[in-house]
Design an enzyme around this catalytic site. Structure first.
Site, PDB file in Angstrom:
ATOM      1  CG  ASP A  46     -25.114   3.552 -19.368  1.00  0.00           C
ATOM      2  OD1 ASP A  46     -25.744   4.691 -18.877  1.00  0.00           O
ATOM      3  OD2 ASP A  46     -24.565   3.584 -20.551  1.00  0.00           O
ATOM      4  CE  LYS A  76     -26.851   5.468 -22.414  1.00  0.00           C
ATOM      5  NZ  LYS A  76     -26.191   4.427 -22.503  1.00  0.00           N
ATOM      6  CE  LYS A 232     -16.971  -3.938 -23.683  1.00  0.00           C
ATOM      7  NZ  LYS A 232     -15.764  -4.127 -24.493  1.00  0.00           N
ATOM      8  CB  SER A 233     -13.902  -4.043 -19.044  1.00  0.00           C
ATOM      9  OG  SER A 233     -12.950  -5.214 -19.329  1.00  0.00           O
ATOM     10  NE  ARG A 238      -8.071  -4.737 -19.800  1.00  0.00           N
ATOM     11  CZ  ARG A 238      -7.972  -4.738 -21.331  1.00  0.00           C
ATOM     12  NH1 ARG A 238      -9.202  -4.806 -22.113  1.00  0.00           N
ATOM     13  NH2 ARG A 238      -6.629  -4.760 -21.955  1.00  0.00           N
TER      14      ARG A 238
END
Ligand code: NAP
Length: 278
Positions: A46, A76, A232-233, A238
Site C-alpha cells: 500500500d 492513491k 507499517k514497520s 516486527r
C-alpha cells in the site's frame, strides 16, 4: 510460508487480506523495506502519491524478481490532484514511478468536501482511468457514508474498497456496515493506531492468554472482522511478527472484548473537514 487469505473484490479480482503499509517509510528506505516485506512473504503493498515513495516500491518490485501478477499494488491520488487533468497526469506518473502498466487498485486518498473540486467529478475521472486499463480496480479512502452515497447515486460505480481509519479505539462501525451492505471492502488504516493501542491492558491480557504480542492480537482481530490490513514497520523483526497471524485464533468473546474498547478516538484527521493539500 503462511497462506494469507484472499478477499474478493466487487470487480472479480482478489486482494491479499494482509499487506505492507508504507506511510512514513522514508523514500530512501523504501526499496529495502519493501524487499524485506517480500522476503517475509507479503504480496500486497500500500503506497500513495503523497508518501513520495512510489519510486522505491517500483525499484523493489523490479529487484524482487516477482512476477507482476504475484504482487497486489495500491496507490492513491494526491490531495492536490483532484482536477481531471491532474488525476490523468499523476496516474501516469505513478505508473512510471512504480514501473507497471496498471495499478491493482487506485484510490482517491481523501474526499476533501471543502475544496472547490467535487469528489464526484474526481471519481468520474477515476472511472476513466479504470476504463483506460491503468487501474484494475478503483476505490476511495476516508469516505464517510454521505460521500459514498453520492458516488453510488450519481455514478452508479461502486468503489471496490474504502480505506478508513479503524482500530480498537475507533471501530468505525457505521462506515464499515455501509460498505458491507454495498459490496465495498473495508481496508483498516493505522490498524494499531500507530502503536497507541499496544499497551492496552485488555489486549495485553488476551495476548498473554494466546501467547502472542498485542500487535498480533490487534491485527488478528482485524482479520477476523474481515477487514483488509497493511501494518507499517521498518523493523525487520516486527515485519515478521506482523505476518504471523494465521496460526492462531481469537474467540468470539475476545473479538467482542476488543471491539468494546472503542472510544471513537481518531489518530488521523476528520475526513469531513480535512482539506490539507499534498
Ligand atoms: N488512507 C489513509 O489516509 C491512510 C492514513 C494512514 C495510514 N494509511 C496506510 O495504513 C498503513 C498502516 O498505518 P500506519 O502506518 O499509520 O500505522 P500502524 O501500522 O498502525 O502503525 C505503525 C507504527 O507501529 C509500529 N509498529 C509496527 N509493528 C509493530 C509491532 N509489531 N510492535 C510494536 N510496534 C509496531 C511502527 O514502528 P516501526 O516502523 O518503527 O517498526 C510504526 O511506528 C500505512 O502505512 C499506510 O499504508 C493510510
Amino acid at each position: 510460508m503462511t497462506a494469507v487469505p484472499e478477499i474478493d473484490l466487487n470487480t472479480g479480482a482478489t486482494i491479499p487480506q494482509l499487506g505492507y503499509g508504507t506511510y512514513q517509510v522514508a523514500p530512501d528506505e523504501t526499496k529495502a523495506a519493501v524487499l524485506s516485506a517480500f522476503e517475509v512473504g507479503y504480496r500486497h503493498i500500500d503506497t500513495a502519491q503523497g508518501y513520495q515513495n512510489e519510486q522505491g516500491v517500483g525499484e523493489a518490485l523490479r529487484e524482487s524478481g516477482l512476477g507482476r501478477d504475484d504482487v497486489f499494488v495500491t496507490s492513491k491520488l494526491a490531495n492536490g490532484a483532484h482536477r481531471r487533468d491532474d488525476v490523468l497526469r499523476t496516474a501516469d506518473e505513478s505508473l512510471a514511478r512504480l514501473g507497471i502498466e496498471a495499478m491493482d487498485l487506485f484510490l482517491i486518498h481523501w474526499p476533501l468536501p471543502m475544496i472547490d473540486v467535487d469528489f464526484v467529478d474526481t471519481w468520474k475521472t477515476m472511472i476513466e482511468i479504470r476504463d483506460a486499463g491503468k487501474a484494475r480496480a478503483i476505490g476511495v479512502s476516508n469516505f464517510q457514508v454521505p460521500h459514498l452515497r453520492r458516488l453510488l447515486d450519481e455514478t452508479g460505480v461502486v468503489p471496490a474498497v474504502n480505506q478508513i481509519e479503524v482500530h480498537p479505539y475507533l471501530t468505525n462501525e457505521t462506515v464499515r456496515a455501509f460498505g458491507a451492505e454495498h459490496g465495498i471492502r473495508t481496508e483498516a488504516w493505522s490498524p494499531t493506531a500507530q502503536g497507541a493501542v499496544l499497551g492496552d491492558p485488555v489486549l495485553q491480557e488476551i495476548a498473554d492468554r494466546v501467547g502472542r504480542t498485542t500487535a498480533q492480537v490487534t491485527l488478528r482481530w482485524h482479520i477476523q472482522r474481515g477487514d483488509i490490513v497493511f501494518p507499517k514497520s521498518v523493523t525487520r523483526s516486527r515485519i515478521e511478527e506482523n505476518f504471523r497471524l494465521f496460526d492462531f485464533e481469537l474467540t468470539e468473546e475476545e473479538v467482542a472484548a476488543i471491539a468494546a474498547l472503542n472510544r471513537d478516538e481518531r489518530t488521523g484527521p476528520d475526513p469531513d473537514t480535512f482539506d490539507f493539500v499534498f
